[in-house]
Design a protein around this motif. Structure first.
Motif, PDB file in Angstrom:
ATOM      1  N   THR A 103       0.843  -1.199   0.000  1.00  0.00           N
ATOM      2  CA  THR A 103       0.000   0.000   0.000  1.00  0.00           C
ATOM      3  C   THR A 103       0.877   1.247   0.000  1.00  0.00           C
ATOM      4  OG1 THR A 103      -0.267  -0.276   2.371  1.00  0.00           O
ATOM      5  CG2 THR A 103      -2.159  -0.878   1.019  1.00  0.00           C
ATOM      6  N   GLY A 104       0.463   2.221  -0.818  1.00  0.00           N
ATOM      7  CA  GLY A 104       1.206   3.464  -0.902  1.00  0.00           C
ATOM      8  C   GLY A 104       2.225   3.485  -2.031  1.00  0.00           C
ATOM      9  N   LEU A 105       2.578   2.317  -2.594  1.00  0.00           N
ATOM     10  CA  LEU A 105       3.532   2.288  -3.707  1.00  0.00           C
ATOM     11  C   LEU A 105       2.778   2.477  -5.036  1.00  0.00           C
ATOM     12  CD1 LEU A 105       5.804  -0.725  -2.646  1.00  0.00           C
ATOM     13  CD2 LEU A 105       6.233   1.725  -2.327  1.00  0.00           C
ATOM     14  N   THR A 106       3.443   3.145  -5.985  1.00  0.00           N
ATOM     15  CA  THR A 106       2.851   3.308  -7.318  1.00  0.00           C
ATOM     16  C   THR A 106       2.697   1.935  -7.970  1.00  0.00           C
ATOM     17  OG1 THR A 106       3.900   5.453  -7.511  1.00  0.00           O
ATOM     18  CG2 THR A 106       3.156   4.429  -9.557  1.00  0.00           C
ATOM     19  N   THR A 107       1.494   1.659  -8.462  1.00  0.00           N
ATOM     20  CA  THR A 107       1.178   0.313  -8.948  1.00  0.00           C
ATOM     21  C   THR A 107       0.637   0.329 -10.379  1.00  0.00           C
ATOM     22  OG1 THR A 107       0.675  -0.349  -6.691  1.00  0.00           O
ATOM     23  CG2 THR A 107      -0.195  -1.761  -8.418  1.00  0.00           C
ATOM     24  N   ILE A 108       1.203  -0.570 -11.204  1.00  0.00           N
ATOM     25  CA  ILE A 108       0.717  -0.747 -12.583  1.00  0.00           C
ATOM     26  C   ILE A 108       0.135  -2.158 -12.680  1.00  0.00           C
ATOM     27  CG2 ILE A 108       1.298  -0.624 -15.039  1.00  0.00           C
ATOM     28  CD1 ILE A 108       3.970   0.632 -14.303  1.00  0.00           C
ATOM     29  N   ILE A 109      -1.030  -2.280 -13.326  1.00  0.00           N
ATOM     30  CA  ILE A 109      -1.675  -3.590 -13.470  1.00  0.00           C
ATOM     31  C   ILE A 109      -1.629  -4.030 -14.940  1.00  0.00           C
ATOM     32  CG2 ILE A 109      -3.811  -4.904 -13.024  1.00  0.00           C
ATOM     33  CD1 ILE A 109      -3.184  -3.450 -10.526  1.00  0.00           C
ATOM     34  N   PHE A 110      -1.192  -5.254 -15.185  1.00  0.00           N
ATOM     35  CA  PHE A 110      -1.331  -5.877 -16.513  1.00  0.00           C
ATOM     36  C   PHE A 110      -2.164  -7.134 -16.333  1.00  0.00           C
ATOM     37  CE2 PHE A 110       2.576  -3.430 -17.063  1.00  0.00           C
ATOM     38  CZ  PHE A 110       2.368  -2.875 -18.319  1.00  0.00           C
ATOM     39  N   ASP A 111      -3.369  -7.159 -16.916  1.00  0.00           N
ATOM     40  CA  ASP A 111      -4.255  -8.295 -16.639  1.00  0.00           C
ATOM     41  C   ASP A 111      -5.267  -8.499 -17.753  1.00  0.00           C
ATOM     42  OD1 ASP A 111      -5.306 -10.423 -15.185  1.00  0.00           O
ATOM     43  OD2 ASP A 111      -6.681  -9.160 -14.048  1.00  0.00           O
ATOM     44  N   HIS A 112      -5.893  -9.683 -17.716  1.00  0.00           N
ATOM     45  CA  HIS A 112      -6.990  -9.981 -18.648  1.00  0.00           C
ATOM     46  C   HIS A 112      -8.276 -10.367 -17.921  1.00  0.00           C
ATOM     47  CE1 HIS A 112      -6.195 -14.604 -18.923  1.00  0.00           C
ATOM     48  NE2 HIS A 112      -5.586 -14.127 -17.863  1.00  0.00           N
ATOM     49  N   HIS A 113      -8.357 -10.078 -16.621  1.00  0.00           N
ATOM     50  CA  HIS A 113      -9.614 -10.292 -15.884  1.00  0.00           C
ATOM     51  C   HIS A 113     -10.404  -8.998 -15.882  1.00  0.00           C
ATOM     52  CE1 HIS A 113      -6.915 -13.345 -14.143  1.00  0.00           C
ATOM     53  NE2 HIS A 113      -8.002 -14.088 -14.132  1.00  0.00           N
ATOM     54  N   SER A 114     -11.706  -9.115 -16.127  1.00  0.00           N
ATOM     55  CA  SER A 114     -12.494  -7.883 -16.169  1.00  0.00           C
ATOM     56  C   SER A 114     -13.128  -7.579 -14.819  1.00  0.00           C
ATOM     57  CB  SER A 114     -13.561  -7.964 -17.255  1.00  0.00           C
ATOM     58  OG  SER A 114     -14.250  -9.177 -17.168  1.00  0.00           O
ATOM     59  N   SER A 115     -13.219  -8.616 -13.945  1.00  0.00           N
ATOM     60  CA  SER A 115     -13.836  -8.360 -12.642  1.00  0.00           C
ATOM     61  C   SER A 115     -12.809  -7.725 -11.703  1.00  0.00           C
ATOM     62  CB  SER A 115     -14.353  -9.667 -12.041  1.00  0.00           C
ATOM     63  OG  SER A 115     -13.303 -10.580 -11.872  1.00  0.00           O
ATOM     64  N   GLY A 116     -13.270  -7.278 -10.571  1.00  0.00           N
ATOM     65  CA  GLY A 116     -12.354  -6.692  -9.596  1.00  0.00           C
ATOM     66  C   GLY A 116     -12.556  -5.202  -9.462  1.00  0.00           C
ATOM     67  N   GLU A 117     -12.198  -4.680  -8.293  1.00  0.00           N
ATOM     68  CA  GLU A 117     -12.396  -3.255  -8.011  1.00  0.00           C
ATOM     69  C   GLU A 117     -11.349  -2.426  -8.759  1.00  0.00           C
ATOM     70  OE1 GLU A 117      -9.381  -3.793  -4.542  1.00  0.00           O
ATOM     71  OE2 GLU A 117     -10.358  -5.000  -6.064  1.00  0.00           O
ATOM     72  N   GLN A 118     -11.517  -1.109  -8.767  1.00  0.00           N
ATOM     73  CA  GLN A 118     -10.549  -0.234  -9.427  1.00  0.00           C
ATOM     74  C   GLN A 118      -9.313  -0.141  -8.563  1.00  0.00           C
ATOM     75  OE1 GLN A 118     -10.585   1.464 -12.530  1.00  0.00           O
ATOM     76  NE2 GLN A 118     -12.160  -0.070 -12.875  1.00  0.00           N
ATOM     77  N   PHE A 119      -8.397  -1.063  -8.792  1.00  0.00           N
ATOM     78  CA  PHE A 119      -7.196  -1.131  -7.962  1.00  0.00           C
ATOM     79  C   PHE A 119      -5.985  -0.828  -8.839  1.00  0.00           C
ATOM     80  CE2 PHE A 119      -4.007  -4.646  -7.294  1.00  0.00           C
ATOM     81  CZ  PHE A 119      -3.266  -4.038  -6.303  1.00  0.00           C
ATOM     82  N   GLY A 120      -5.031  -0.088  -8.321  1.00  0.00           N
ATOM     83  CA  GLY A 120      -3.828   0.250  -9.078  1.00  0.00           C
ATOM     84  C   GLY A 120      -3.893   1.654  -9.641  1.00  0.00           C
ATOM     85  N   ASP A 121      -2.709   2.280  -9.801  1.00  0.00           N
ATOM     86  CA  ASP A 121      -2.662   3.651 -10.315  1.00  0.00           C
ATOM     87  C   ASP A 121      -2.781   3.684 -11.834  1.00  0.00           C
ATOM     88  OD1 ASP A 121      -2.016   4.989  -7.729  1.00  0.00           O
ATOM     89  OD2 ASP A 121      -0.348   3.565  -7.834  1.00  0.00           O
ATOM     90  N   PHE A 122      -2.205   2.677 -12.489  1.00  0.00           N
ATOM     91  CA  PHE A 122      -2.270   2.585 -13.950  1.00  0.00           C
ATOM     92  C   PHE A 122      -2.691   1.178 -14.305  1.00  0.00           C
ATOM     93  CE2 PHE A 122       0.884   5.713 -12.755  1.00  0.00           C
ATOM     94  CZ  PHE A 122       0.459   6.820 -13.469  1.00  0.00           C
ATOM     95  N   ARG A 123      -3.666   1.055 -15.220  1.00  0.00           N
ATOM     96  CA  ARG A 123      -4.180  -0.280 -15.546  1.00  0.00           C
ATOM     97  C   ARG A 123      -4.135  -0.507 -17.051  1.00  0.00           C
ATOM     98  NH1 ARG A 123      -7.920  -2.082 -11.407  1.00  0.00           N
ATOM     99  NH2 ARG A 123      -9.468  -2.800 -12.895  1.00  0.00           N
ATOM    100  N   TYR A 124      -3.560  -1.626 -17.462  1.00  0.00           N
ATOM    101  CA  TYR A 124      -3.673  -2.059 -18.853  1.00  0.00           C
ATOM    102  C   TYR A 124      -4.358  -3.418 -18.813  1.00  0.00           C
ATOM    103  CZ  TYR A 124      -2.602  -3.195 -23.691  1.00  0.00           C
ATOM    104  OH  TYR A 124      -2.715  -3.549 -25.017  1.00  0.00           O
ATOM    105  N   ILE A 125      -5.671  -3.409 -19.049  1.00  0.00           N
ATOM    106  CA  ILE A 125      -6.470  -4.626 -18.905  1.00  0.00           C
ATOM    107  C   ILE A 125      -7.125  -4.966 -20.237  1.00  0.00           C
ATOM    108  CG2 ILE A 125      -8.458  -5.665 -17.714  1.00  0.00           C
ATOM    109  CD1 ILE A 125      -7.574  -4.044 -15.261  1.00  0.00           C
ATOM    110  N   VAL A 126      -6.869  -6.170 -20.716  1.00  0.00           N
ATOM    111  CA  VAL A 126      -7.413  -6.606 -22.011  1.00  0.00           C
ATOM    112  C   VAL A 126      -8.197  -7.905 -21.792  1.00  0.00           C
ATOM    113  CG1 VAL A 126      -6.865  -7.121 -24.423  1.00  0.00           C
ATOM    114  CG2 VAL A 126      -5.334  -5.636 -23.094  1.00  0.00           C
ATOM    115  N   PRO A 127      -9.506  -7.793 -21.493  1.00  0.00           N
ATOM    116  CA  PRO A 127     -10.282  -8.999 -21.192  1.00  0.00           C
ATOM    117  C   PRO A 127     -10.304 -10.001 -22.353  1.00  0.00           C
ATOM    118  CG  PRO A 127     -11.488  -7.037 -20.532  1.00  0.00           C
ATOM    119  CD  PRO A 127     -10.300  -6.567 -21.322  1.00  0.00           C
ATOM    120  N   ASN A 128     -10.124  -9.515 -23.591  1.00  0.00           N
ATOM    121  CA  ASN A 128     -10.137 -10.435 -24.736  1.00  0.00           C
ATOM    122  C   ASN A 128      -8.830 -11.179 -24.942  1.00  0.00           C
ATOM    123  OD1 ASN A 128     -12.747 -10.229 -25.651  1.00  0.00           O
ATOM    124  ND2 ASN A 128     -12.323  -8.390 -26.848  1.00  0.00           N
ATOM    125  N   SER A 129      -7.807 -10.834 -24.191  1.00  0.00           N
ATOM    126  CA  SER A 129      -6.535 -11.542 -24.331  1.00  0.00           C
ATOM    127  C   SER A 129      -6.663 -12.906 -23.656  1.00  0.00           C
ATOM    128  CB  SER A 129      -5.408 -10.743 -23.680  1.00  0.00           C
ATOM    129  OG  SER A 129      -4.176 -11.410 -23.860  1.00  0.00           O
TER     130      SER A 129
END
Ligand code: 5GP
Ligand code: MN
Ligand code: MN
Length: 324
Positions: A103-129
């Motif tokens: 907690t408190g650290l700058t966080t980047i998300i790389f994922d293909h899950h569409s569920s989940g809360e808005q977590f992370g400072d930067f998100r690259y999410i591709v549910p179709n991957s």
């Protein structure tokens, strides 16, 4: 399928010096292959990199991926303000004990899950991957970093485990297969990857799988198959490994089956549930699992419920009956 990766993410990766790469609890092949290929990418860019995962390492397909994953992130490391990169996971509760530590650290998300809360400072999410490793392959390309044979093996492995070896790929996803073709041209052997993915299991594990198939029950006029694992099974079988894709594909192969549920008694008042839906089924098991506090994809999902197995079974049978 893949939108351009934002310049904020590219710049943050390019100009930061130290990183922690994190994945979800009970990691699968895609999760660990993503962590490892992300680490290698950052190393090639001259960064300092740590990998962390809270475990447990309880899936048979990850046998070949044991590596130097930190179980915890200590305060000294946190005080240096590294950038956290979360792969194959986009909700903080799936990080286990590590969620609090970062907690408190700058966080980047790389994922293909569409569920989940808005977590992370930067998100690259591709549910179709089909896998997170395919997203990381795009990141290698965006950053102009060469993909070695070893990295290609990892990128392919995540693809292979999350697609059930080429089975869970939809129409109009030629791009996925063209990306995989590039990996094979780099030197990946699909034949060897298949052995890696399905091999390495113990006899006790295979006997446990046989017991779970033997114990399976048909419900709702054959549209739902369920099986269960009890605490007492651990006396007779090796139950520490999660049942592989094999259990689900056996039960889904039965004519007319749309949904498969697997219940595992973790303790008297904790039950793990695995969900799978057949390709033609209209049931979205990701949404169903989410309504119980878990998540996942339309065709594959999971949840851990703090209740007795009998009660969880009753509630889920009712919920599936309403959907079918
Ligand atoms: P598996 O049956 O392989 O454990 O999980 C299938 C999929 O369900 C995973 O890819 C993951 O997306 C999701 N999943 C499994 N367990 C959980 C859970 O406890 N919480 C959430 N949010 N998703 C889960
Ligand atoms: Mn995963
Ligand atoms: Mn995945």
């Amino acid at each position: 399928t893949y939108p351009a990766i934002g310049t904020e993410i590219i710049n943050l990766i390019t100009y930061s010096k130290e990183f922690i790469v994190v994945g979800h609890v009970s990691p699968d092949g895609d999760c660990l292959s993503s962590e490892i290929s992300m680490k290698e990418l950052l190393l090639k860019m001259g960064k300092t990199v740590h990998m962390a995962n809270a475990g447990p390492f309880d899936r048979s397909e990850i046998t070949s991926l044991r590596s130097d994953f930190l179980p915890h992130i200590d305060a000294e490391l946190v005080s240096r303000k590294p950038v956290v990169i979360v792969v194959d996971c986009s909700s903080s509760d799936r990080l286990g004990t590590i969620a609090d530590e970062i907690t408190g650290l700058t966080t980047i998300i790389f994922d293909h899950h569409s569920s989940g809360e808005q977590f992370g400072d930067f998100r690259y999410i591709v549910p179709n991957s089909v896998s997170t490793t395919m997203i990381i392959m795009k990141l290698y390309q965006a950053l102009g970093v060469e993909i070695s044979k070893e990295i290609a093996d990892h990128l392919f492995f995540g693809f292979a485990t999350d697609t059930g070896f080429f089975r869970f790929i939809n129409a109009h996803r030629g791009e996925t297969l063209r990306m995989v073709a590039d990996l094979v041209d780099i030197g990946v052997s699909p034949n060897m990857m298949s052995d890696k993915m399905t091999g390495g299991k113990s006899l006790g594990y295979v006997k446990y799988l046989g017991k779970l198939i033997d114990r399976s029950e048909s419900h709702i006029g054959g549209k739902l198959m369920i099986s269960s694992s009890y605490l007492s099974d651990s006396k007779e079988y090796i139950t520490t490994d999660k049942p592989s894709d094999t259990l689900y594909s056996m039960l889904l192969s039965i004519k007319g089956v749309q949904v498969v549920l697997f219940f595992k008694e973790v303790s008297e008042n904790v039950t793990e549930v695995g969900f799978r839906a057949s390709h033609p089924s209209k049931v979205d098991v990701g949404a169903l699992a989410e309504s119980f506090g878990g998540g996942g994809h339309k065709k594959a999902a999971g949840v851990t419920v703090p209740k007795n197995i009998a009660l969880v079974k009753e509630e889920l049978l009712k919920a599936v009956k309403n959907l079918l």
